[in-house]
Design a protein around this motif. Sequence first.
Motif, PDB file in Angstrom:
ATOM      1  N   LYS A  79       0.091  -8.398  11.968  1.00 42.52           N
ATOM      2  CA  LYS A  79       0.225  -7.164  11.316  1.00 42.52           C
ATOM      3  C   LYS A  79      -1.013  -6.458  11.266  1.00 42.52           C
ATOM      4  CE  LYS A  79       2.559  -5.622   7.056  1.00 42.52           C
ATOM      5  NZ  LYS A  79       3.119  -6.194   5.897  1.00 42.52           N
ATOM      6  N   VAL A  80      -0.765  -5.108  11.224  1.00 43.01           N
ATOM      7  CA  VAL A  80      -2.144  -4.176  10.944  1.00 43.01           C
ATOM      8  C   VAL A  80      -1.660  -2.915   9.929  1.00 43.01           C
ATOM      9  CG1 VAL A  80      -3.936  -2.685  12.036  1.00 43.01           C
ATOM     10  CG2 VAL A  80      -2.921  -4.670  13.181  1.00 43.01           C
ATOM     11  N   GLN A  81      -2.437  -2.876   9.108  1.00 44.73           N
ATOM     12  CA  GLN A  81      -2.098  -1.589   7.982  1.00 44.73           C
ATOM     13  C   GLN A  81      -3.413  -0.833   7.856  1.00 44.73           C
ATOM     14  OE1 GLN A  81      -0.921  -4.841   5.552  1.00 44.73           O
ATOM     15  NE2 GLN A  81       0.190  -3.350   4.281  1.00 44.73           N
ATOM     16  N   ASP A  82      -3.343   0.321   7.715  1.00 46.51           N
ATOM     17  CA  ASP A  82      -4.586   1.589   7.643  1.00 46.51           C
ATOM     18  C   ASP A  82      -4.504   1.507   6.091  1.00 46.51           C
ATOM     19  OD1 ASP A  82      -4.992   4.790   8.723  1.00 46.51           O
ATOM     20  OD2 ASP A  82      -6.236   3.550   7.277  1.00 46.51           O
ATOM     21  N   VAL A  83      -5.499   1.221   5.629  1.00 47.60           N
ATOM     22  CA  VAL A  83      -5.629   0.853   4.181  1.00 47.60           C
ATOM     23  C   VAL A  83      -7.086   1.445   3.790  1.00 47.60           C
ATOM     24  CG1 VAL A  83      -4.106  -0.747   3.533  1.00 47.60           C
ATOM     25  CG2 VAL A  83      -6.561  -1.606   4.054  1.00 47.60           C
ATOM     26  N   MET A  84      -7.263   1.662   2.502  1.00 48.42           N
ATOM     27  CA  MET A  84      -8.727   1.929   2.102  1.00 48.42           C
ATOM     28  C   MET A  84      -9.164   0.980   1.234  1.00 48.42           C
ATOM     29  SD  MET A  84      -9.650   5.125   2.707  1.00 48.42           S
ATOM     30  CE  MET A  84     -11.129   5.355   1.697  1.00 48.42           C
ATOM     31  N   LEU A  85     -10.276   0.342   1.439  1.00 49.68           N
ATOM     32  CA  LEU A  85     -10.884  -0.759   0.504  1.00 49.68           C
ATOM     33  C   LEU A  85     -12.143   0.177  -0.428  1.00 49.68           C
ATOM     34  CD1 LEU A  85     -10.728  -3.866   0.057  1.00 49.68           C
ATOM     35  CD2 LEU A  85     -12.514  -3.967   1.588  1.00 49.68           C
ATOM     36  N   GLY A  86     -12.029   0.344  -1.302  1.00 51.10           N
ATOM     37  CA  GLY A  86     -12.890   1.087  -2.252  1.00 51.10           C
ATOM     38  C   GLY A  86     -12.864   2.330  -1.485  1.00 51.10           C
ATOM     39  N   TRP A 129      -9.914  -7.444   6.264  1.00 52.81           N
ATOM     40  CA  TRP A 129     -10.279  -5.795   6.179  1.00 52.81           C
ATOM     41  C   TRP A 129     -11.431  -5.618   7.140  1.00 52.81           C
ATOM     42  CZ3 TRP A 129      -7.892  -8.751   2.416  1.00 52.81           C
ATOM     43  CH2 TRP A 129      -7.015  -8.033   1.678  1.00 52.81           C
ATOM     44  N   VAL A 130     -11.326  -4.608   7.776  1.00 56.51           N
ATOM     45  CA  VAL A 130     -12.310  -4.264   8.742  1.00 56.51           C
ATOM     46  C   VAL A 130     -12.616  -2.939   8.922  1.00 56.51           C
ATOM     47  CG1 VAL A 130     -12.902  -4.248  11.190  1.00 56.51           C
ATOM     48  CG2 VAL A 130     -11.561  -6.294  10.290  1.00 56.51           C
ATOM     49  N   THR A 131     -13.919  -2.426   8.678  1.00 59.31           N
ATOM     50  CA  THR A 131     -13.947  -0.947   8.803  1.00 59.31           C
ATOM     51  C   THR A 131     -13.654  -0.214  10.128  1.00 59.31           C
ATOM     52  OG1 THR A 131     -16.420  -1.515   9.696  1.00 59.31           O
ATOM     53  CG2 THR A 131     -16.142  -1.158   7.152  1.00 59.31           C
ATOM     54  N   LYS A 132     -12.967   0.832   9.966  1.00 60.80           N
ATOM     55  CA  LYS A 132     -12.597   1.527  11.012  1.00 60.80           C
ATOM     56  C   LYS A 132     -13.938   1.881  12.060  1.00 60.80           C
ATOM     57  CE  LYS A 132      -8.604   3.455   9.502  1.00 60.80           C
ATOM     58  NZ  LYS A 132      -7.621   4.624   9.074  1.00 60.80           N
ATOM     59  N   LYS A 133     -14.950   2.059  11.382  1.00 57.33           N
ATOM     60  CA  LYS A 133     -16.092   2.434  12.222  1.00 57.33           C
ATOM     61  C   LYS A 133     -17.010   1.201  12.126  1.00 57.33           C
ATOM     62  CE  LYS A 133     -19.610   6.089  12.414  1.00 57.33           C
ATOM     63  NZ  LYS A 133     -20.241   6.998  11.647  1.00 57.33           N
TER      64      LYS A 133
END
Lengths: 445, 261
Positions: free
Chosen positions: B150-157, B181-185
């Motif tokens: 599964k992959v979700q687009d979320v904000m972590l802080g 949780w992996v940074t997009k960049k």
Amino acid sequence: MVEKIALRNLGRQKLRTTLLSLAILGSFVFILLVNGFVGSIILNIGQNASHLFAGHLFIEGQQRMEDPVTGESRKDYYIKDPGQIEDIINESGLEYRYMSRRSMIENCTLIFEGSTVNQGVIGADWERESFFIDRIPIQKGAFSLIEEREGIIISKAIADKLKADVGDNVIGRFKTVYGQYNAADFKIVGITSDSGLIGASLAYADLGYVNELINLKEDQYMTLGLYFDDMNQDFKRLDKIADNLYEELEKEVVLFDRDKAKSEENPIHAMMKMLQSDDWTGSRYVLSTLNDVLSVVQEISLWVNIVGYIVLVIMLLVVLIGLFNTFWIVMLERTKEIGTIRAVGMQRPAVFRMLLTESVLIGVIGMVVGTLLSFGIMFIVSRINFGTDSIFFIIMKNGHITFYLPWWQAVLNISIVFMVTLLGALIPAVKASRLNPAEAFQSIH
Amino acid sequence: MKKVIKPLGMVLIVLLISVNLNAQDVSVYNKKFGLDFDQVLENVDNIGNFDQKDFSSDMTIVSQKPGEEDEVLVTKVLRRDYDDKFALIILAPQAQKGQGYLQIGDNVWFYDPGSRKFEHSSMKENIQNSDAKNSDINRSSLAKDYNIIKVQDVMLGKYPTWKITLDAKTENVSYKKVELWVTKKGSLALKANEYGFSGKLMRTTAYTKYKKIDNKYIPTKIFIRDQLNIGENSELTMSNLSVASLKDSTFSKAFLENVSK
């Protein structure tokens, strides 16, 4: 006639007779207590261990293979095909009382409100193992509640460390048989009386639940145990049973070499070394018995007995010297008397027999009173309840010290004392029997 | 013949569907977000793995347990990722000085200078009394060990991240399921929830600080929270990071024995 004279002579020298008898009594009591205590240790350890581990004979499985994804070699500990093993046992005609099927969560950390304790958790099929349930003393709660899927029974020591009670939910942290981390909830349904060092570190749960948690199938398990009737006093029979079963199993499955392990000084250590070897793949089984575990205990007991006999011999040497001195003086003191009875017709063999009889009677008095005193001490000591929370629980029977003396040891002890009493008076008796009646009359002693 | 083909056909269809469904799990997200998430996971591994150089650092682990005093462990970490070698030597406290772990391929040993013995161990084992495991500071192998489910687009802080849910490929992997949780960049892991075989959340790891060295990013502050025993935490701090070459003898039993003398 000779015996009556001998008895009368003993009565004439009450103090001397009493002191010598006491010396023999002391030695006899000592060896009886040592032999009895050591004899019971083996029995009690065997019995307690057979209840603790649910059996006298055990079969465990080990799988060694290469992980298909990571390529890493791994070892898993469980019986791959329990049905096959059980079929082999049943077809072999082996008569056993109970068969136990158990899995275990080793190194389970139980967590409750900030407190943690390391514990082994045994999963057992309690419906089939009702025999063993009676031997787990429940202090609080009820064993029947373990039917609740998440039910766990822990010892009082563990409950105290966790500050938990019946009805509380605890978390367990552990690994599956494949080494994967896992955690699960348990509900305390019972607290057992402490049963010493080993029992305090074991908890009990349902086999199905434990299997689920450690990633075994419902019908799999880690250890199969066989419990036999009347085994606790005859461990040689256990070895023979194991050898026969080993032969039957060898026909269909691969086993670790039992003979190789048995030939080592410490069979359990040797077996552990074999289990750790990495030069094989597939499935292998270990067949072990309580004898393998108890062999070290048996060796220690043997040495304790040997030391006991050495001490006995030293004590009896002192008695021997005492007897010799006494009867030498008796022979000198009664020279005239001996001359008299020889003159009225007593033959040399009778004189010889008379002194020996006196010595033997002293030994018999010492042994009889010593036996009664030993029984008395054993009775009193065995009434004391040391409790089941001592680390010495394993050598006791339900918290009581017991004594067990095999018949051959009793015969040996009596024979040793008998020989000592004979030896002590032998030379004086020979000397006395050779006394010339005329010379004896003239003697000034 | 017809009677055989029909059930066989049904079986084949079911198989195809199930295979497709599995394939679509990742590809669905790949399509949805326009990214190859298998590659993203590989990037997470590669960002901290040194494929051509050695790596060494000092590491301090502070462990907290409820009702107990904090324990501080000072260690030296040595890695040769391209050769699958790892060593960790304990420098403090005095009672544990000289103890260490050595990994060469599949084999892992723990060394105790007191007994002068090497015992078989595992990268899954905790480092002494802490919540940190040897595998936490060794090279990452998420792409090899896990499937993305599964992959979700979320904000972590304040950070936009991909929350990637992973399922273990084999029973041999430490945790059955991981939420990462992996940074997009940059594909830096910021947080991980690790679940046991039964699905219970066992621990949460937060990677709160990174340092760049030789085009790689190493987490220099890791906070591990035990989710089973609330109040039990470990904080790892890495310093003196270096990619200087290490002697071959560093990854040997003899080295551990000599260091402890």
